[in-house]
Design a protein around this motif. Structure first.
Motif, short mmCIF file in Angstrom:
data_model
loop_
_atom_site.label_atom_id
_atom_site.label_comp_id
_atom_site.label_asym_id
_atom_site.label_seq_id
_atom_site.Cartn_x
_atom_site.Cartn_y
_atom_site.Cartn_z
N ASP A 1 -69.18 54.90 138.23
CA ASP A 1 -70.50 54.74 138.85
C ASP A 1 -71.58 55.58 138.16
O ASP A 1 -72.72 55.63 138.63
N HIS A 2 -71.23 56.20 137.03
CA HIS A 2 -72.20 57.03 136.30
C HIS A 2 -72.45 56.54 134.87
O HIS A 2 -73.29 57.11 134.17
N ILE A 3 -71.72 55.52 134.45
CA ILE A 3 -71.78 55.12 133.03
C ILE A 3 -72.09 53.64 132.85
O ILE A 3 -71.80 53.05 131.82
N GLY A 4 -72.70 53.02 133.87
CA GLY A 4 -72.89 51.58 133.85
C GLY A 4 -73.70 51.04 132.69
O GLY A 4 -73.52 49.89 132.29
N SER A 5 -74.61 51.86 132.16
CA SER A 5 -75.46 51.41 131.05
C SER A 5 -75.18 52.14 129.75
O SER A 5 -75.98 52.09 128.81
N ASN A 6 -74.05 52.81 129.67
CA ASN A 6 -73.76 53.61 128.48
C ASN A 6 -73.71 52.79 127.20
O ASN A 6 -73.98 53.29 126.11
N ASP A 7 -73.38 51.50 127.33
CA ASP A 7 -73.28 50.69 126.11
C ASP A 7 -74.64 50.41 125.48
O ASP A 7 -74.71 49.88 124.36
N GLU A 8 -75.72 50.77 126.15
CA GLU A 8 -77.05 50.64 125.57
C GLU A 8 -77.36 51.71 124.52
O GLU A 8 -78.33 51.60 123.79
N PHE A 9 -76.52 52.74 124.48
CA PHE A 9 -76.85 53.92 123.70
C PHE A 9 -75.93 54.08 122.50
O PHE A 9 -74.72 53.88 122.60
N ASP A 10 -76.52 54.50 121.38
CA ASP A 10 -75.76 54.76 120.16
C ASP A 10 -75.13 56.14 120.19
O ASP A 10 -74.22 56.43 119.40
N GLU A 11 -75.62 57.01 121.07
CA GLU A 11 -75.02 58.33 121.22
C GLU A 11 -75.11 58.75 122.68
O GLU A 11 -75.99 58.31 123.42
N ASN B 1 -61.44 60.96 130.15
CA ASN B 1 -61.80 59.94 131.14
C ASN B 1 -62.76 58.88 130.60
O ASN B 1 -63.11 57.95 131.32
N TYR B 2 -63.21 59.04 129.36
CA TYR B 2 -64.28 58.20 128.85
C TYR B 2 -63.83 57.33 127.69
O TYR B 2 -63.36 57.84 126.67
N GLY B 3 -63.97 56.03 127.86
CA GLY B 3 -63.70 55.11 126.77
C GLY B 3 -65.01 54.62 126.19
O GLY B 3 -65.83 54.04 126.91
N LYS B 4 -65.26 54.88 124.93
CA LYS B 4 -66.53 54.50 124.33
C LYS B 4 -66.74 53.00 124.45
O LYS B 4 -65.84 52.21 124.13
N PRO B 5 -67.93 52.57 124.88
CA PRO B 5 -68.19 51.14 125.06
C PRO B 5 -68.28 50.38 123.73
O PRO B 5 -68.10 49.16 123.71
N HIS B 6 -68.57 51.08 122.65
CA HIS B 6 -68.52 50.47 121.32
C HIS B 6 -68.11 51.54 120.31
O HIS B 6 -68.47 52.72 120.45
#
Length: 226
Positions: free
Chosen positions: A63-73, A83-88
Motif C-alpha cells: 500500500d506504499h509502492i503503488g506508483s513506484n514503476d513510474e520512477f527510474d530511481e 521486501n521490495y521487488g523492483k518494478p523494472h
C-alpha cells in the motif's frame, strides 16, 4: 480523491485507508511513498508542482509502492530490499541510511530508521517544520505486526530511540490514522507494545486478508499480530 494542503509546501493524497505525501523544496519535490490504488502518483504531483519529483519509500508494503514503476530511481533503506521487488530492472536504488539527510532545496529531511514493523522502515524528519513523516510504525490505527520479518522487540527499541528527537518533533504525519498525532503517542505505543510482548493483554481475533490475526487494543492504537 484529491490533494489536501497541509501547508504551502506540504500536501497529502488520501486514498481512504492510506495516504502519501508531497513535499516541495526550492529545487526538487519529494514524494513520500506512492500510494496503493493510484498508479500515477508522479503524474498527480504534476497537478501541484513543476519541480522535478523524486521518490522516497518509508518501506515496501504494497500500500506504499503503488506508483513506484513510474520512477527510474527510488530512495529506500537497504534493509527493506528484502521486501521490495523492483518494478523494472533498470530502476536504480538510492540507499538511505539512518542519519542521512535528503536536501530538496531549502528543506532538509533527516532519515530515522525505525525497524520492527518491517526491517527497513524509515521516517523522515523535516528539520525546519518539525514534521515527522513516520510511515506506519507511529499512528493511532492498526499497526501490522503479522507476517514475515515483523519484530516487536525491534519495534520497541526503535520507538525508544525517538526520545532524543522529542524536542525537534512538532507533529507526526503517518500514512494511516489521524493526521497529525502528537509525540506523546510514542510512549503510549511503547507501553502497549511491551504489554503485548509480555503477554499481559487479551487479544480479540480479526480476519485480515483471509488470515486470522490477534488484535491487541492498547488504547491509542491496535497491534495486529500472529
Amino acid at each position: 480523491m484529491e490533494w489536501k494542503k497541509i501547508d504551502d509546501s506540504t500536501y497529502q493524497y488520501d486514498e481512504g485507508g492510506v495516504r502519501f505525501f508531497l513535499l516541495l523544496g526550492t529545487e526538487q519535490a519529494l514524494l513520500i511513498d506512492s500510494g496503493m490504488e493510484v498508479h500515477n502518483a508522479r503524474e498527480l504531483a504534476g497537478e501541484i508542482t513543476e519541480l522535478p519529483v523524486r521518490l522516497f519509500n518509508t518501506h515496501a508494503d504494497m500500500d506504499h509502492i503503488g506508483s513506484n514503476d513510474e520512477f527510474d530511481e527510488v530512495m529506500i533503506n537497504p534493509a527493506e530490499l528484502v521486501n521490495y521487488g523492483k518494478p523494472h530492472p533498470s530502476q536504480k536504488i538510492i540507499p538511505i541510511y539512518d542519519g542521512d539527510v535528503i536536501d530538496i532545496g531549502g528543506r532538509k529531511l533527516l532519515a530515522i530508521a525505525l525497524p520492527g514493523h518491517t526491517p527497513g522502515s524509515t521516517a523522515l524528519l523535516d528539520e525546519n517544520s518539525g514534521m515527522l513523516f513516520s510511515g506506519d510504525p507511529i499512528q493511532d490505527g492498526g499497526i501490522f505486526m503479522f507476517g514475515p520479518m515483523r519484530d516487536m522487540s525491534a519495534y520497541i527499541h526503535s520507538l525508544k530511540r525517538l526520545e532524543k528527537y522529542k524536542g525537534k518533533i512538532k507533529g507526526i504525519y503517518a500514512n494511516h490514522g489521524t493526521l497529525p498525532v502528537d509525540f506523546s503517542i510514542v510512549e503510549k505505543l511503547i507501553e502497549g507494545a511491551k504489554k503485548v510482548e509480555k503477554g499481559e493483554l487479551i487479544p480479540t481475533e480479526r480476519d485480515m486478508f483471509g488470515q486470522t490475526v490477534k488484535a491487541y487494543d492498547v488504547g491509542v492504537a491496535t497491534f495486529l499480530c500472529e
